[in-house]
Every structure is written in structure tokens, then in C-alpha cells.
Enzyme design. Structure first.
Site, short mmCIF file in Angstrom:
data_model
loop_
_atom_site.label_atom_id
_atom_site.label_comp_id
_atom_site.label_asym_id
_atom_site.label_seq_id
_atom_site.Cartn_x
_atom_site.Cartn_y
_atom_site.Cartn_z
N VAL A 66 1.02 -1.28 0.05
CA VAL A 66 -0.05 -0.25 -0.05
C VAL A 66 0.98 1.30 -0.17
O VAL A 66 0.53 2.41 -0.26
CB VAL A 66 -1.00 0.01 1.20
CG1 VAL A 66 -2.03 -0.94 1.03
CG2 VAL A 66 -0.41 -0.05 2.68
N SER A 139 -7.16 2.96 15.98
CA SER A 139 -6.94 1.91 17.23
C SER A 139 -7.43 2.83 18.52
O SER A 139 -7.75 4.16 18.28
CB SER A 139 -5.32 2.08 17.24
OG SER A 139 -4.98 1.25 18.62
N TYR A 152 3.43 5.85 16.29
CA TYR A 152 2.30 4.80 15.98
C TYR A 152 1.11 5.48 16.54
O TYR A 152 0.17 5.45 15.69
CB TYR A 152 2.38 3.39 16.75
CG TYR A 152 1.38 2.78 16.55
CD1 TYR A 152 0.99 1.92 15.31
CD2 TYR A 152 0.37 2.42 17.49
CE1 TYR A 152 -0.05 1.07 15.16
CE2 TYR A 152 -0.65 1.46 17.40
CZ TYR A 152 -1.02 0.75 16.37
OH TYR A 152 -2.12 -0.06 16.11
N LYS A 156 -2.18 7.12 14.29
CA LYS A 156 -3.85 6.45 14.50
C LYS A 156 -4.76 7.79 15.14
O LYS A 156 -5.74 7.63 14.39
CB LYS A 156 -3.87 5.55 15.66
CG LYS A 156 -2.98 4.42 15.16
CD LYS A 156 -3.57 3.51 13.93
CE LYS A 156 -3.06 2.33 13.43
NZ LYS A 156 -3.69 1.57 12.17
N1 LIG Z 1 -3.70 -5.89 17.13
C1 LIG Z 1 -4.03 -4.79 17.96
O1 LIG Z 1 -4.09 -4.83 19.07
C2 LIG Z 1 -4.37 -3.72 17.22
C3 LIG Z 1 -5.14 -2.71 18.13
C4 LIG Z 1 -5.94 -1.58 17.30
C5 LIG Z 1 -5.44 -1.39 16.05
N2 LIG Z 1 -4.86 -2.29 15.23
C6 LIG Z 1 -4.73 -2.10 13.74
O2 LIG Z 1 -5.33 -3.18 12.94
C7 LIG Z 1 -4.50 -3.21 11.88
C8 LIG Z 1 -4.31 -4.79 11.60
O3 LIG Z 1 -3.38 -4.94 12.81
P1 LIG Z 1 -2.96 -6.70 13.21
O4 LIG Z 1 -3.17 -6.48 14.68
O5 LIG Z 1 -4.09 -7.51 12.46
O6 LIG Z 1 -1.63 -6.66 12.49
P2 LIG Z 1 -0.99 -7.78 11.71
O7 LIG Z 1 0.55 -7.75 11.71
O8 LIG Z 1 -1.27 -9.08 12.34
O9 LIG Z 1 -1.46 -7.65 10.35
C9 LIG Z 1 -1.14 -6.68 9.38
C10 LIG Z 1 -1.24 -6.96 8.08
O10 LIG Z 1 -1.08 -5.97 7.28
C11 LIG Z 1 0.08 -6.55 6.17
N3 LIG Z 1 0.99 -4.98 5.82
C12 LIG Z 1 1.99 -4.71 6.32
N4 LIG Z 1 2.65 -3.72 5.51
C13 LIG Z 1 1.96 -3.41 4.51
C14 LIG Z 1 1.94 -2.65 3.23
N5 LIG Z 1 3.06 -1.96 3.11
N6 LIG Z 1 1.05 -3.30 2.27
C15 LIG Z 1 -0.03 -4.13 2.24
N7 LIG Z 1 -0.07 -4.79 3.49
C16 LIG Z 1 0.63 -4.79 4.64
C17 LIG Z 1 0.62 -7.43 6.92
O11 LIG Z 1 1.43 -8.05 5.68
C18 LIG Z 1 -0.28 -8.36 7.64
O12 LIG Z 1 -1.09 -9.10 6.79
C19 LIG Z 1 -3.51 -2.19 11.90
O13 LIG Z 1 -3.62 -1.06 11.05
C20 LIG Z 1 -3.20 -2.10 13.39
O14 LIG Z 1 -2.57 -0.74 13.63
C21 LIG Z 1 -4.41 -3.43 15.73
#
Ligand SMILES: NC(=O)c1ccc[n+]([C@@H]2O[C@H](COP(=O)([O-])OP(=O)(O)OC[C@H]3O[C@@H](n4cnc5c(N)ncnc54)[C@H](O)[C@@H]3O)[C@@H](O)[C@H]2O)c1
Length: 263
Positions: A66, A139, A152, A156
Site C-alpha cells: 500500500v 486504534s 504509531y 492513529k
Molecule cells: N492488534 C492490535 O491490538 C490492534 C489494535 C488496534 C488497531 N490495530 C490495527 O489493526 C490493523 C491490523 O493489525 P493486526 O494486529 O492485524 O496486525 P498484523 O501484523 O497481524 O497484520 C497486518 C497485516 O498488514 C499487512 N501489511 C503490512 N504492511 C503492509 C503494506 N505495506 N502493504 C500491504 N499490507 C501490509 C501485513 O502483511 C499483515 O498481513 C493495523 O492497522 C493495526 O494498527 C491493531
């Protein structure tokens, strides 16, 4: 919007919470979902699993970084070409890696700006389409300050501001596209469980471990249920939270500076 028979695109859809969004969409009758993710994300295997569960050609993996604008636009074009339209975009791809903060800003914010604009371009009534919904993944870190991952957290916050601003009637009246944001609390994925080495070098790992150990981890599926709910009923520009695996709730944010503390 009901998701039955709709066509969706999810960035970062191969793993973690993104994969749960794709699965929940298909479970609720979405016709097709494109998973956009990195070449090394095992996206083929993720799509294969979903097609085994829900039927052939329901999920399509598209290699897309992305941060690369040409890749990103091509992935939107491919989704529409393969499936004949687009109704739902979830800008989910994200990293929590302040050690690589420029990349973090590029993925967590710049790409969400681009994904929102592509959503308008490919779904907007002003561009000859039917309208749709864009869900931007922020988040709880987008709503509060904390010392752990300052960059980070800032990305967000930016996603919340972007979504609230594009979510004002001026844009909807032109495009027929609703824009909402979801702010999950701590969720069980590698983003949290494998964050060692991803802090600024001014923040000690012990401090992170201690802070994070106080928060329970909810499942990705509970966040996905919340996102399905806001696709259905979330008002344009609204901001939602899922915490402790409970149903999503909307939060009200101030439109004016909250309190004057000094002259
Ligand atoms: N896990 C948590 O506690 C949490 C809490 C709040 C928000 N989030 C947000 O939720 C979203 C997903 O997080 P997650 O916990 O599933 O993380 P994760 O690391 O398990 O998954 C993230 C996905 O994004 C993909 N990705 C990373 N860089 C990329 C790029 N340049 N282009 C395309 N894809 C890319 C990765 O390959 C992976 O499949 C994120 O935006 C994260 O900030 C997560």
C-alpha cells in the site's frame, strides 16, 4: 448497508485482524472480497482457505504494497475488473514499529489517505458509481496519548481526524460514500505479541512489556463483528471502539477545543 452480495476490498487482509474482516464479510454473504497484502504475507494460502470454506472465487489475493501508489491503484482496478464493482473498502494494513517510523507513517497514514481517495474514486456517485462505505482502521491509540509508541499513536490519531473530516456531509453529498473509523483495543495478533525491537531507541522494552502486560487481548473475530456492525449502521464520520471482545460502541469527539486552560 447490508453486506450480502456486496464486493469488498481489505488491505492487509492476509493475516491478523484483516483476515478476520475478510472472513466475517464472506460469512455474512459478501459476494467477493479482495485481500490486498504483501508478496510475503502468505495471502495465497489465506485466500485458498477462505475459498475452501465459502466457495470458489469468493476471495482473491492481490499482491499490493500500500505504500506503492501504482500497486494500490492497480489493485482497486483489478478488483473492479474481476468482480464488476466495489461497495466496501477497509483500510486496515498497519504496522506498529516506531523503529521504522517513516515507513510506519507511510503505511498507517499516507496509505490510508490514498485508500480513502481511491475508495471515493471507485465507489463515488460523482464518478458514475453507486456509493459505498469506507472503514478506516485506527486504534484506541488514536484516541489517547501514551508514552510507549508515540509515532504509531500519532498515525492513529491522524486516521481518526481524516475519517471525521472526509465523513462530513460535504463529501457524502457529492459521493454517496460513508467514511467511518474503528478503534480496536489490544487484540491478539503479532502486532502486539511480537513487538520486541520495534520501539524508538529512547523507549525501554521493559517499560513496554510492563505496560502491555496489564491489558487483556481480545480476539480478531470480536473486532471483525464490530466492523460488520459499523458497515451496517455507522453514521458517516463516526468513530467506534471494540474492547474486551464486547459489542462495538460509538464515541463522541469534540468539534471544538475541549477546554481552555490558559489565556
Ligand atoms: N492488534 C492490535 O491490538 C490492534 C489494535 C488496534 C488497531 N490495530 C490495527 O489493526 C490493523 C491490523 O493489525 P493486526 O494486529 O492485524 O496486525 P498484523 O501484523 O497481524 O497484520 C497486518 C497485516 O498488514 C499487512 N501489511 C503490512 N504492511 C503492509 C503494506 N505495506 N502493504 C500491504 N499490507 C501490509 C501485513 O502483511 C499483515 O498481513 C493495523 O492497522 C493495526 O494498527 C491493531
Amino acid at each position: 448497508m447490508e453486506v450480502k452480495n456486496k464486493i469488498a476490498l481489505v488491505t492487509g487482509g492476509a493475516n491478523g485482524i484483516g483476515f478476520a474482516y475478510v472472513r466475517e464479510l464472506l460469512k455474512n454473504g459478501a459476494a467477493h472480497v479482495a485481500l490486498l497484502d504483501l508478496a510475503n504475507s502468505n495471502g495465497d494460502e489465506s485466500a485458498r482457505k477462505l475459498n475452501d470454506e465459502f466457495g470458489a472465487d469468493r476471495a482473491l489475493f492481490i499482491v499490493c504494497d500500500v505504500t506503492k501508489s501504482a500497486d494500490f491503484e492497480a489493485a482497486f482496478a483489478k478488483t473492479v475488473k474481476e468482480f464488476g464493482g466495489l461497495d466496501i473498502v477497509i483500510n486496515n494494513a498497519g504496522i506498529m514499529d516506531d523503529a521504522r517510523w517513516e515507513l510506519e507513517i507511510a503505511i498507517n497514514f499516507t496509505a490510508v489517505v490514498r485508500g480513502t481517495m481511491l475508495g471515493f474514486q471507485y465507489m463515488g456517485k460523482d464518478k458514475g458509481h453507486k456509493g459505498g462505505v469506507i472503514v478506516n482502521i485506527s486504534s484506541v491509540a488514536g484516541l489517547v496519548a501514551a508514552p510507549t509508541f508515540p509515532v504509531y499513536i500519532a498515525t492513529k490519531h491522524a486516521v481518526v481526524g481524516l475519517t471525521r473530516s472526509f465523513g462530513l456531509p460535504y463529501h457524502f453529498d457529492r459521493t454517496g460514500v460513508r467514511v467511518v473509523s474503528m478503534c480496536p483495543f489490544f487484540t491478539n495478533t503479532q502486532l502486539i505479541t511480537a513487538c520486541v525491537g520495534r520501539t524508538l531507541d529512547t523507549v525501554e522494552q521493559n517499560f513496554i512489556d510492563k505496560s502491555f502486560s496489564t491489558f487483556p487481548l481480545q480476539t480478531p473475530e470480536s473486532v471483525a463483528e464490530g466492523v460488520l456492525h459499523i458497515i451496517r449502521v455507522g453514521n458517516n464520520g463516526s468513530t467506534w471502539v471494540v474492547e474486551n471482545g464486547e459489542p462495538a460502541y460509538e464515541v463522541e469527539l469534540a468539534d471544538e477545543p475541549v477546554k481552555k486552560v490558559s489565556a
